[in-house]
Scaffold this motif. Structure first.
Motif, PDB file in Angstrom:
ATOM      1  N   MET A   1       0.835  -1.192   0.000  1.00  0.00           N
ATOM      2  CA  MET A   1       0.000   0.000   0.000  1.00  0.00           C
ATOM      3  C   MET A   1       0.875   1.250   0.000  1.00  0.00           C
ATOM      4  SD  MET A   1      -2.834   1.214   2.831  1.00  0.00           S
ATOM      5  CE  MET A   1      -1.606   1.501   4.119  1.00  0.00           C
ATOM      6  N   ASN A   2       0.531   2.209  -0.869  1.00  0.00           N
ATOM      7  CA  ASN A   2       1.237   3.483  -0.920  1.00  0.00           C
ATOM      8  C   ASN A   2       0.327   4.622  -0.467  1.00  0.00           C
ATOM      9  OD1 ASN A   2       3.650   2.389  -2.025  1.00  0.00           O
ATOM     10  ND2 ASN A   2       2.729   2.403  -4.068  1.00  0.00           N
ATOM     11  N   TYR A   3       0.942   5.694  -0.003  1.00  0.00           N
ATOM     12  CA  TYR A   3       0.220   6.895   0.399  1.00  0.00           C
ATOM     13  C   TYR A   3       0.432   7.963  -0.667  1.00  0.00           C
ATOM     14  CZ  TYR A   3       0.303   4.620   4.994  1.00  0.00           C
ATOM     15  OH  TYR A   3       0.178   3.724   6.029  1.00  0.00           O
ATOM     16  N   ILE A   4      -0.667   8.501  -1.188  1.00  0.00           N
ATOM     17  CA  ILE A   4      -0.605   9.570  -2.185  1.00  0.00           C
ATOM     18  C   ILE A   4      -0.973  10.878  -1.488  1.00  0.00           C
ATOM     19  CG2 ILE A   4      -1.438  10.407  -4.396  1.00  0.00           C
ATOM     20  CD1 ILE A   4       0.054   7.711  -4.530  1.00  0.00           C
TER      21      ILE A   4
ATOM     22  N   LYS B   1       4.293  10.416  -3.813  1.00  0.00           N
ATOM     23  CA  LYS B   1       3.930   9.034  -3.468  1.00  0.00           C
ATOM     24  C   LYS B   1       4.904   8.514  -2.416  1.00  0.00           C
ATOM     25  CE  LYS B   1       2.879   6.233  -6.847  1.00  0.00           C
ATOM     26  NZ  LYS B   1       3.018   5.311  -8.022  1.00  0.00           N
ATOM     27  N   LEU B   2       4.347   8.039  -1.293  1.00  0.00           N
ATOM     28  CA  LEU B   2       5.154   7.486  -0.214  1.00  0.00           C
ATOM     29  C   LEU B   2       4.855   5.997  -0.076  1.00  0.00           C
ATOM     30  CD1 LEU B   2       4.499  10.251   2.508  1.00  0.00           C
ATOM     31  CD2 LEU B   2       6.205  10.269   0.671  1.00  0.00           C
ATOM     32  N   ASN B   3       5.905   5.206   0.209  1.00  0.00           N
ATOM     33  CA  ASN B   3       5.668   3.785   0.448  1.00  0.00           C
ATOM     34  C   ASN B   3       5.244   3.562   1.896  1.00  0.00           C
ATOM     35  OD1 ASN B   3       8.011   3.902   1.989  1.00  0.00           O
ATOM     36  ND2 ASN B   3       9.299   2.931   0.438  1.00  0.00           N
ATOM     37  N   GLN B   4       5.146   2.313   2.303  1.00  0.00           N
ATOM     38  CA  GLN B   4       4.652   2.013   3.651  1.00  0.00           C
ATOM     39  C   GLN B   4       5.595   2.488   4.741  1.00  0.00           C
ATOM     40  OE1 GLN B   4       3.596  -2.282   2.992  1.00  0.00           O
ATOM     41  NE2 GLN B   4       1.634  -1.630   3.834  1.00  0.00           N
TER      42      GLN B   4
ATOM     43  N   TRP C   1      -0.704   6.814 -12.402  1.00  0.00           N
ATOM     44  CA  TRP C   1       0.465   7.087 -11.551  1.00  0.00           C
ATOM     45  C   TRP C   1       0.238   6.600 -10.128  1.00  0.00           C
ATOM     46  CZ3 TRP C   1       0.882  10.372  -7.254  1.00  0.00           C
ATOM     47  CH2 TRP C   1       2.192  10.603  -6.788  1.00  0.00           C
ATOM     48  N   MET C   2      -0.976   6.748  -9.607  1.00  0.00           N
ATOM     49  CA  MET C   2      -1.284   6.308  -8.242  1.00  0.00           C
ATOM     50  C   MET C   2      -1.042   4.821  -8.056  1.00  0.00           C
ATOM     51  SD  MET C   2      -4.842   8.314  -7.306  1.00  0.00           S
ATOM     52  CE  MET C   2      -5.213   7.079  -6.034  1.00  0.00           C
ATOM     53  N   GLY C   3      -1.493   4.022  -9.019  1.00  0.00           N
ATOM     54  CA  GLY C   3      -1.381   2.581  -8.887  1.00  0.00           C
ATOM     55  C   GLY C   3      -2.497   2.016  -8.023  1.00  0.00           C
ATOM     56  N   ASN C   4      -2.442   0.740  -7.785  1.00  0.00           N
ATOM     57  CA  ASN C   4      -3.472   0.061  -6.992  1.00  0.00           C
ATOM     58  C   ASN C   4      -3.179   0.155  -5.495  1.00  0.00           C
ATOM     59  OD1 ASN C   4      -4.780  -0.809  -9.378  1.00  0.00           O
ATOM     60  ND2 ASN C   4      -3.381  -2.562  -9.530  1.00  0.00           N
ATOM     61  N   GLU C   5      -4.214  -0.028  -4.683  1.00  0.00           N
ATOM     62  CA  GLU C   5      -4.097  -0.068  -3.224  1.00  0.00           C
ATOM     63  C   GLU C   5      -3.506   1.210  -2.632  1.00  0.00           C
ATOM     64  OE1 GLU C   5      -5.378  -2.545  -1.381  1.00  0.00           O
ATOM     65  OE2 GLU C   5      -6.067  -3.372  -3.287  1.00  0.00           O
ATOM     66  N   ALA C   6      -3.815   2.346  -3.244  1.00  0.00           N
ATOM     67  CA  ALA C   6      -3.285   3.609  -2.747  1.00  0.00           C
ATOM     68  C   ALA C   6      -4.294   4.292  -1.829  1.00  0.00           C
ATOM     69  CB  ALA C   6      -2.950   4.540  -3.910  1.00  0.00           C
ATOM     70  N   VAL C   7      -3.769   5.059  -0.868  1.00  0.00           N
ATOM     71  CA  VAL C   7      -4.605   5.841   0.042  1.00  0.00           C
ATOM     72  C   VAL C   7      -4.298   7.312  -0.192  1.00  0.00           C
ATOM     73  CG1 VAL C   7      -5.169   6.357   2.446  1.00  0.00           C
ATOM     74  CG2 VAL C   7      -4.600   4.017   1.783  1.00  0.00           C
ATOM     75  N   LEU C   8      -5.332   8.087  -0.495  1.00  0.00           N
ATOM     76  CA  LEU C   8      -5.144   9.523  -0.690  1.00  0.00           C
ATOM     77  C   LEU C   8      -5.002  10.232   0.650  1.00  0.00           C
ATOM     78  CD1 LEU C   8      -7.656  10.534  -3.508  1.00  0.00           C
ATOM     79  CD2 LEU C   8      -5.174  10.524  -3.630  1.00  0.00           C
TER      80      LEU C   8
ATOM     81  N   PHE D   1     -10.939   7.115  -5.276  1.00  0.00           N
ATOM     82  CA  PHE D   1     -10.522   8.121  -4.304  1.00  0.00           C
ATOM     83  C   PHE D   1     -11.257   7.975  -2.968  1.00  0.00           C
ATOM     84  CE2 PHE D   1     -10.202  10.639  -8.435  1.00  0.00           C
ATOM     85  CZ  PHE D   1      -8.880  10.281  -8.636  1.00  0.00           C
ATOM     86  N   ASP D   2     -11.742   6.770  -2.686  1.00  0.00           N
ATOM     87  CA  ASP D   2     -12.559   6.589  -1.485  1.00  0.00           C
ATOM     88  C   ASP D   2     -11.747   6.422  -0.204  1.00  0.00           C
ATOM     89  OD1 ASP D   2     -15.127   7.025  -2.177  1.00  0.00           O
ATOM     90  OD2 ASP D   2     -15.769   4.936  -2.181  1.00  0.00           O
ATOM     91  N   ARG D   3     -10.524   5.925  -0.284  1.00  0.00           N
ATOM     92  CA  ARG D   3      -9.712   5.745   0.918  1.00  0.00           C
ATOM     93  C   ARG D   3      -8.903   7.005   1.156  1.00  0.00           C
ATOM     94  NH1 ARG D   3      -6.244   0.613   0.616  1.00  0.00           N
ATOM     95  NH2 ARG D   3      -6.430   0.620   2.879  1.00  0.00           N
ATOM     96  N   PHE D   4      -9.067   7.596   2.348  1.00  0.00           N
ATOM     97  CA  PHE D   4      -8.574   8.946   2.556  1.00  0.00           C
ATOM     98  C   PHE D   4      -8.071   9.157   3.980  1.00  0.00           C
ATOM     99  CE2 PHE D   4      -9.687  13.330   3.956  1.00  0.00           C
ATOM    100  CZ  PHE D   4      -8.769  14.029   3.191  1.00  0.00           C
ATOM    101  N   ILE D   5      -6.999   9.957   4.113  1.00  0.00           N
ATOM    102  CA  ILE D   5      -6.471  10.354   5.417  1.00  0.00           C
ATOM    103  C   ILE D   5      -6.408  11.881   5.461  1.00  0.00           C
ATOM    104  CG2 ILE D   5      -4.448  10.362   6.932  1.00  0.00           C
ATOM    105  CD1 ILE D   5      -3.756   7.597   5.895  1.00  0.00           C
TER     106      ILE D   5
END
Length: 273
Positions: free
Chosen positions: A1-4, A37-40, A91-98, A123-127
């Protein structure tokens, strides 16, 4: 999972000449999206910076131009929103959290997606990084991104009010305060549906409330009412004071908690609603 970690710049309506009108379907049109884009482990592994051609508000609002230093010569030749979103999605890729600073950008992103017909489910997963920073610092008022950068003693090497620069700074804040709690990740679509349901429930309650004359305090019989998103209006006439009364109620959302703000005022019949 990556953080966008992303940030947006918007253009909005400005009355350049008599007769100009805002588009009721789109309040703010995205003209720039910047992201890191940040990794875990929160290590930066990618950058994204794209200007977007406006098609609704084709002239730059003077305030936006001054604040962002973006001019039309830079954005007219750029790709339109749907093409830009396809690039961003790839660019976001799969399993990304905005992730973003506050809720304004995720709301603006979803509004633009809805208007232009782009599927916003990705864009449903969000922090909300601003919210995490407020909890981290025990703050009650929403701070600016720049104040957070100063508070965490992060080096300021880029200009603020540029989508990519602000995304980079937000990423720096994120690294310093995030505790990897899954509770911070929300399903934005689910939250919005729950919020809309709560707003409708509050509107029904408001419709049952009484309105009073601000002069004498006596109860006034309603002779008209209507609702707008997050607002409720009712009208009446005080026979004691011989005055028309307008009741206004606004549903506010402060950090996830809803509250009703009401007032009763004397109004002139020629005033607009």
């Amino acid at each position: 999972m990556n953080y966008i970690v992303f940030d947006l710049e918007f253009n909005m309506f400005f009355r350049f000449k008599e007769g100009d009108q805002a588009n009721p379907g789109l309040k703010n049109e995205i003209i720039q999206i910047g992201a890191v884009k940040l990794n875990q482990q929160l290590e930066q592994i990618g950058e994204f910076n794209l200007l977007i051609k406006p098609v609704v508000y084709k002239r730059l609002n003077p305030y936006v131009k001054k604040k962002t230093n973006i001019d039309m010569s830079r954005i007219i030749p750029r790709r339109p929103f749907l093409q830009a979103m396809e690039s961003f999605k790839a660019w976001m890729g799969n399993e990304a959290v905005l992730c973003s600073w506050g809720q304004d950008d995720i709301l603006g992103l979803r509004e633009n997606c809805s208007y232009f017909g782009f599927n916003a489910l990705i864009f449903d997963r969000f922090i909300n990084i601003q919210k995490i920073y407020m909890e981290f610092g025990g703050l009650s008022k929403q701070p600016s991104l720049e104040s957070a950068v100063d508070g965490l003693e992060i080096e300021k090497s880029l200009p603020f009010h540029d989508a990519f620069s602000d995304a980079a700074y937000t990423g720096d804040v994120f690294r310093k305060i995030y505790d990897f709690s899954q509770d911070a990740i929300i399903n934005w679509g689910k939250v919005q549906r729950e919020n809309e349901q709560r707003i409708e429930e509050l509107k029904h309650l408001l419709a049952k409330t009484n309105i009073c004359c601000p002069e004498c305090g006596s109860q006034v019989i309603k002779n008209g009412e209507f609702s707008k998103p997050k607002k409720y209006f009712a009208f009446g006439f005080c026979s004691h004071c011989n005055l028309p009364i307008r009741h206004t109620a606004r549903i506010a959302n402060k950090s996830g908690e809803f509250e009703i703000i009401c007032n009763n005022v004397i109004y002139k019949k020629d005033q607009s609603d």
